[in-house]
Design an enzyme around this catalytic site. Structure first.
Site, PDB file in Angstrom:
ATOM      1  N   HIS A   1       0.956  -1.323   0.069  1.00 20.34           N
ATOM      2  CA  HIS A   1      -0.008   0.114  -0.165  1.00 20.34           C
ATOM      3  C   HIS A   1       0.891   1.127  -0.055  1.00 20.34           C
ATOM      4  O   HIS A   1       0.370   2.258   0.284  1.00 20.34           O
ATOM      5  CB  HIS A   1      -1.003   0.041   1.092  1.00 20.34           C
TER       6      HIS A   1
ATOM      7  N   ASN B   1     -13.942  -0.038  -3.358  1.00 22.13           N
ATOM      8  CA  ASN B   1     -12.880   0.872  -3.726  1.00 22.13           C
ATOM      9  C   ASN B   1     -13.369   1.430  -4.940  1.00 22.13           C
ATOM     10  O   ASN B   1     -14.354   0.737  -5.858  1.00 22.13           O
ATOM     11  CB  ASN B   1     -11.784   0.176  -3.833  1.00 22.13           C
TER      12      ASN B   1
ATOM     13  N   GLU C   1     -14.621  -1.698  -7.277  1.00 20.67           N
ATOM     14  CA  GLU C   1     -14.283  -3.014  -6.752  1.00 20.67           C
ATOM     15  C   GLU C   1     -14.940  -3.335  -5.642  1.00 20.67           C
ATOM     16  O   GLU C   1     -14.710  -2.619  -4.632  1.00 20.67           O
ATOM     17  CB  GLU C   1     -12.739  -2.948  -6.760  1.00 20.67           C
TER      18      GLU C   1
ATOM     19  N   ARG D   1     -15.428  -4.638   1.484  1.00 18.88           N
ATOM     20  CA  ARG D   1     -15.374  -3.127   1.328  1.00 18.88           C
ATOM     21  C   ARG D   1     -15.356  -2.723  -0.193  1.00 18.88           C
ATOM     22  O   ARG D   1     -15.487  -3.670  -1.075  1.00 18.88           O
ATOM     23  CB  ARG D   1     -14.191  -2.359   1.926  1.00 18.88           C
TER      24      ARG D   1
ATOM     25  N   LYS E   1      -4.762   7.986  -8.579  1.00 18.06           N
ATOM     26  CA  LYS E   1      -5.523   7.109  -9.116  1.00 18.06           C
ATOM     27  C   LYS E   1      -5.702   7.599 -10.949  1.00 18.06           C
ATOM     28  O   LYS E   1      -6.392   6.813 -11.520  1.00 18.06           O
ATOM     29  CB  LYS E   1      -7.288   7.685  -8.969  1.00 18.06           C
TER      30      LYS E   1
END
Length: 255
Positions: A96, A128, A168, A126, A220
């Site tokens: 990460h 993303n 995602e 979760r 991103k």
């Protein structure tokens, strides 16, 4: 994966177990396989590869050791700006590492402690998100020459057709025998043109992008075309409050 598919989609998958003797049937792929659970030699390839070839999405395995998680393997086809080959062997904080801002405020410290406590039988998930040009699932660094140049092709005239929101759905399962964590990723794409048909979604996307820190926009990969997206969405955002949640709040889609 076999147990879940057989339980959730019995019309497509069947799993019969007699002790260590298992019989797996995948009707859509015409697979009929008898094997001995725990004996890899009774399958045509390694067990992890065998079943993930039959499942949608990406999968990685994080082994837990020394109070940390390490990427020890995976089967991926739809990587979004990351490389399994590059990340193999990295610890949780190392893979990460490129994410901006989050390290400074301790996000990954807390996330690691949370995941180390993940219990068998209690998976978590979760969401993303990022954005992708054209409906392309694989935007891995290894294939950058195939998709990278697309970022420079967005114009005010084609932005609604070319730019896609990529979401995602990430799921994490504690595995019962190895104690490793199976990390699954399912990707979904929707074009800006389709988002615009839902009033709440187009307004929310505009507000998220306008408030996105520059470091995250750069991370991103949005900077080349984000101005075209926000300019288009701004014209249809009156600033009115939006309801919480993801429900569309409308009963039909305009043509």
């Amino acid at each position: 994966i076999m147990q879940s598919l057989a339980a959730d989609y019995p019309e497509h998958f069947t799993l019969t177990r007699d002790g260590a003797n298992w019989h797996w049937v995948n009707h859509p792929l015409n697979i009929d396989q008898r094997f001995v659970f725990g004996d890899a030699s009774t399958l045509p390839c390694e067990p992890f590869e065998y079943i993930t070839r039959q499942a949608q999405g990406d999968f990685t395995l994080q082994d837990q050791r020394d109070h940390n998680l390490y990427v020890d393997g995976g089967m991926v086809t739809c990587q979004a700006d990351w490389s399994l080959e590059f990340d193999i062997g990295m610890s949780f904080h190392e893979w990460h590492g490129p994410v901006p801002l989050a390290h400074d405020i301790g996000v990954f410290d807390r996330a690691l402690q949370y995941l180390l406590r993940l219990q068998y039988g209690h998976p978590v998930r979760r969401l993303n998100w990022t954005m992708t040009i054209n409906p392309r699932m694989d935007t891995s660094p290894e294939n950058y020459p195939d998709w990278g140049p697309d970022r420079a092709t967005v114009t005010p005239e084609n932005v609604a057709q070319k730019v896609h929101l990529r979401v995602e759905l990430q799921t994490l399962f504690r595995l019962p025998r190895s104690n490793a964590i199976l990390f699954g990723i399912r990707c979904y794409l929707i074009s800006l043109q389709d988002i615009e048909r839902v009033e709440k979604w187009r307004k929310r996307l505009h507000r998220v992008l306008k408030s996105l820190p520059p470091e995250l926009a750069e991370y991103k990969g949005l900077t080349r075309y984000m101005a075209h997206v926000t300019s288009r969405l701004e014209a249809a955002d009156d600033g009115a409050p939006l309801s919480l949640g993801i429900q569309p709040d409308q009963s039909f889609l305009p043509t």
